[in-house]
Design a protein around this motif. Structure first.
Motif, PDB file in Angstrom:
ATOM      1  N   ALA A 120     -52.001  25.417 -11.989  1.00  0.00           N
ATOM      2  CA  ALA A 120     -50.748  25.055 -11.324  1.00  0.00           C
ATOM      3  C   ALA A 120     -50.017  26.281 -10.790  1.00  0.00           C
ATOM      4  O   ALA A 120     -49.504  26.278  -9.656  1.00  0.00           O
ATOM      5  CB  ALA A 120     -49.853  24.277 -12.294  1.00  0.00           C
ATOM      6  N   LEU A 121     -49.969  27.358 -11.586  1.00  0.00           N
ATOM      7  CA  LEU A 121     -49.268  28.554 -11.147  1.00  0.00           C
ATOM      8  C   LEU A 121     -49.985  29.232  -9.989  1.00  0.00           C
ATOM      9  O   LEU A 121     -49.340  29.759  -9.063  1.00  0.00           O
ATOM     10  CB  LEU A 121     -49.112  29.526 -12.321  1.00  0.00           C
ATOM     11  CG  LEU A 121     -48.156  29.073 -13.433  1.00  0.00           C
ATOM     12  CD1 LEU A 121     -48.158  30.067 -14.585  1.00  0.00           C
ATOM     13  CD2 LEU A 121     -46.744  28.898 -12.884  1.00  0.00           C
ATOM     14  N   LEU A 125     -48.508  29.911  -6.330  1.00  0.00           N
ATOM     15  CA  LEU A 125     -48.497  31.254  -5.752  1.00  0.00           C
ATOM     16  C   LEU A 125     -49.088  31.251  -4.351  1.00  0.00           C
ATOM     17  O   LEU A 125     -48.560  31.903  -3.428  1.00  0.00           O
ATOM     18  CB  LEU A 125     -49.278  32.206  -6.662  1.00  0.00           C
ATOM     19  CG  LEU A 125     -49.379  33.667  -6.196  1.00  0.00           C
ATOM     20  CD1 LEU A 125     -47.988  34.288  -6.059  1.00  0.00           C
ATOM     21  CD2 LEU A 125     -50.230  34.480  -7.171  1.00  0.00           C
ATOM     22  N   VAL A 126     -50.180  30.516  -4.152  1.00  0.00           N
ATOM     23  CA  VAL A 126     -50.789  30.432  -2.819  1.00  0.00           C
ATOM     24  C   VAL A 126     -49.815  29.785  -1.834  1.00  0.00           C
ATOM     25  O   VAL A 126     -49.655  30.252  -0.690  1.00  0.00           O
ATOM     26  CB  VAL A 126     -52.102  29.647  -2.895  1.00  0.00           C
ATOM     27  CG1 VAL A 126     -52.653  29.363  -1.486  1.00  0.00           C
ATOM     28  CG2 VAL A 126     -53.135  30.419  -3.701  1.00  0.00           C
ATOM     29  N   MET A 161     -52.668  40.822   2.848  1.00  0.00           N
ATOM     30  CA  MET A 161     -51.911  41.236   1.667  1.00  0.00           C
ATOM     31  C   MET A 161     -51.969  40.164   0.576  1.00  0.00           C
ATOM     32  O   MET A 161     -52.090  40.468  -0.616  1.00  0.00           O
ATOM     33  CB  MET A 161     -50.453  41.509   2.058  1.00  0.00           C
ATOM     34  CG  MET A 161     -50.235  42.821   2.792  1.00  0.00           C
ATOM     35  SD  MET A 161     -48.494  43.305   2.806  1.00  0.00           S
ATOM     36  CE  MET A 161     -47.730  41.813   3.430  1.00  0.00           C
ATOM     37  N   SER A 162     -51.910  38.917   0.979  1.00  0.00           N
ATOM     38  CA  SER A 162     -51.951  37.827   0.002  1.00  0.00           C
ATOM     39  C   SER A 162     -53.305  37.752  -0.692  1.00  0.00           C
ATOM     40  O   SER A 162     -53.397  37.516  -1.902  1.00  0.00           O
ATOM     41  CB  SER A 162     -51.639  36.500   0.697  1.00  0.00           C
ATOM     42  OG  SER A 162     -50.346  36.526   1.264  1.00  0.00           O
ATOM     43  N   PRO A 229     -41.456  34.709  -1.100  1.00  0.00           N
ATOM     44  CA  PRO A 229     -41.712  35.931  -1.874  1.00  0.00           C
ATOM     45  C   PRO A 229     -41.069  35.932  -3.259  1.00  0.00           C
ATOM     46  O   PRO A 229     -41.647  36.456  -4.221  1.00  0.00           O
ATOM     47  CB  PRO A 229     -41.115  37.025  -0.983  1.00  0.00           C
ATOM     48  CG  PRO A 229     -41.164  36.469   0.399  1.00  0.00           C
ATOM     49  CD  PRO A 229     -40.919  35.015   0.241  1.00  0.00           C
ATOM     50  N   ILE A 230     -39.874  35.354  -3.371  1.00  0.00           N
ATOM     51  CA  ILE A 230     -39.221  35.319  -4.694  1.00  0.00           C
ATOM     52  C   ILE A 230     -40.024  34.461  -5.667  1.00  0.00           C
ATOM     53  O   ILE A 230     -40.209  34.828  -6.834  1.00  0.00           O
ATOM     54  CB  ILE A 230     -37.775  34.799  -4.538  1.00  0.00           C
ATOM     55  CG1 ILE A 230     -36.920  35.838  -3.813  1.00  0.00           C
ATOM     56  CG2 ILE A 230     -37.178  34.490  -5.896  1.00  0.00           C
ATOM     57  CD1 ILE A 230     -35.500  35.372  -3.547  1.00  0.00           C
ATOM     58  N   VAL A 231     -40.507  33.325  -5.195  1.00  0.00           N
ATOM     59  CA  VAL A 231     -41.337  32.470  -6.064  1.00  0.00           C
ATOM     60  C   VAL A 231     -42.613  33.200  -6.450  1.00  0.00           C
ATOM     61  O   VAL A 231     -43.071  33.129  -7.600  1.00  0.00           O
ATOM     62  CB  VAL A 231     -41.641  31.142  -5.354  1.00  0.00           C
ATOM     63  CG1 VAL A 231     -42.649  30.322  -6.156  1.00  0.00           C
ATOM     64  CG2 VAL A 231     -40.368  30.337  -5.148  1.00  0.00           C
ATOM     65  N   ALA A 232     -43.216  33.917  -5.514  1.00  0.00           N
ATOM     66  CA  ALA A 232     -44.427  34.672  -5.826  1.00  0.00           C
ATOM     67  C   ALA A 232     -44.151  35.743  -6.873  1.00  0.00           C
ATOM     68  O   ALA A 232     -44.951  35.940  -7.796  1.00  0.00           O
ATOM     69  CB  ALA A 232     -44.985  35.293  -4.536  1.00  0.00           C
TER      70      ALA A 232
END
Length: 326
Positions: A120-121, A125-126, A161-162, A229-232
């Motif tokens: 799930a995480l 993130l993706v 970068m991802s 980005p904050i969630v990542a």
């Protein structure tokens, strides 16, 4: 010369005599039949009782049978379908609880939950990095014309970068699920570098000093672009902590500081019941002993076969009947 004398006219006597002769003639010609017997009334039988008498006698006999059967409480000692369903659910809950205390089961449950959380995480993130792709492209294009080489290559900045960031995070996540958490400081700095670049490129075009002429600063637009980005960043920071906690689990003992439900390890994983709890079974056993279906000193096995109950209940009934049998 002879003169004919006229015939006299018939009188009433002649008519009566003629009718009598005809009736006598017909009576002689008709067959003789015995007079029919008079049938009895419809509501009388051979014993001379009416229908109401017979009906009342049947009602009285039925009432006597019902009164005799109502004294017997044997039907009240039987378990109803609802009681048996509830006992089956309680038995299943007790077995599931004991199975949950098994070390192998606890390890399997923890492993399944860990894989679910990691999956799930990683999906979140993706999606967060994909959300920030448009913001990074806008920053990298620097106002280039649509579909120009600069505009198209700007779409590749965020993906490479991802992918690099996901490679590092995925390696740490996998090793964490195997009980070997990877907490190297260099890898952590690489993660933070990629996240800082993504966050900066998403936020820079919408900061007050970077706005073009005629544009007004909007907090909602800034938050919308830095949300990915904050969630990542949050996921990258939280994932190692979660995996480290899973790797420290001890599956050979219960949870620290918590006292779980205790169940007897008796046969069938059931709690031993007292004599008061099996009172209906004791009454049924007494009825069977009185009827001769059970011996005066029945064993637990015979009680189980006769009452069709569990062995624990049969032993409780045997122990309760032992003082009376003695």
């Amino acid at each position: 010369m002879n003169i004919a004398t006229p015939n006299p006219e018939p009188g009433p006597e002649d008519f009566s005599r003629t009718l009598a002769e005809i009736e006598h003639h017909l009576a002689d010609q008709a067959p003789a039949h015995p007079p029919p017997d008079t049938p009895p009334p419809d509501d009388l039988d051979a014993a001379g009782e009416t229908r109401r008498v017979r009906q009342l006698r049947a009602e009285v006999a039925e009432a006597r049978h019902l009164a005799a059967l109502q004294i017997d409480d044997t039907p009240l000692l039987l378990d109803t379908a609802k009681v048996r369903k509830r006992r089956r659910k309680a038995h299943e809950a007790a077995r599931l609880h004991l199975l949950g205390q098994d070390p192998a089961m606890r390890a399997w449950q923890a492993g399944r939950m860990r894989r679910t959380l990691v999956t799930a995480l990683m999906v979140a993130l993706v999606l967060a990095l994909a959300w920030s792709t448009a913001g990074v492209q806008h920053f990298a294009a620097e106002g280039a014309e649509a579909w120009s080489p600069s505009w198209m290559f700007a779409w590749l900045v965020e993906p490479f970068m991802s992918i690099a960031l996901l490679g590092v995070v995925g390696a740490r996540a996998y090793l964490g699920t195997q009980g070997r958490p990877l907490n190297d400081r260099k890898l952590i700095r690489i993660e933070y570098l990629f996240l800082a670049l993504t966050l900066g490129m998403n936020a820079w075009p919408y900061l007050p000093w970077a706005l073009e002429e005629g544009q007004h600063f909007s907090v909602s637009r800034l938050v919308l672009h830095v949300l990915g980005p904050i969630v990542a960043v949050a996921i990258v920071i939280a994932l190692p902590i979660i995996l480290a906690a899973f790797s420290q689990l001890d599956y050979t003992r219960a949870d620290d500081g918590l006292t779980g439900l205790s169940y007897s390890t008796n046969t069938g994983d059931r709690v031993r019941r007292t004599a008061a709890e099996v009172a209906p079974l004791i009454e049924r056993a007494q009825v069977l002993i009185t009827a001769g279906d059970l011996p005066p000193h029945p064993s637990a096995y015979k009680i189980q076969r006769a009452l069709r109950c569990g062995m624990d209940d049969a032993r409780a009934v045997r122990d309760a009947l032992a003082p009376e049998a003695a």
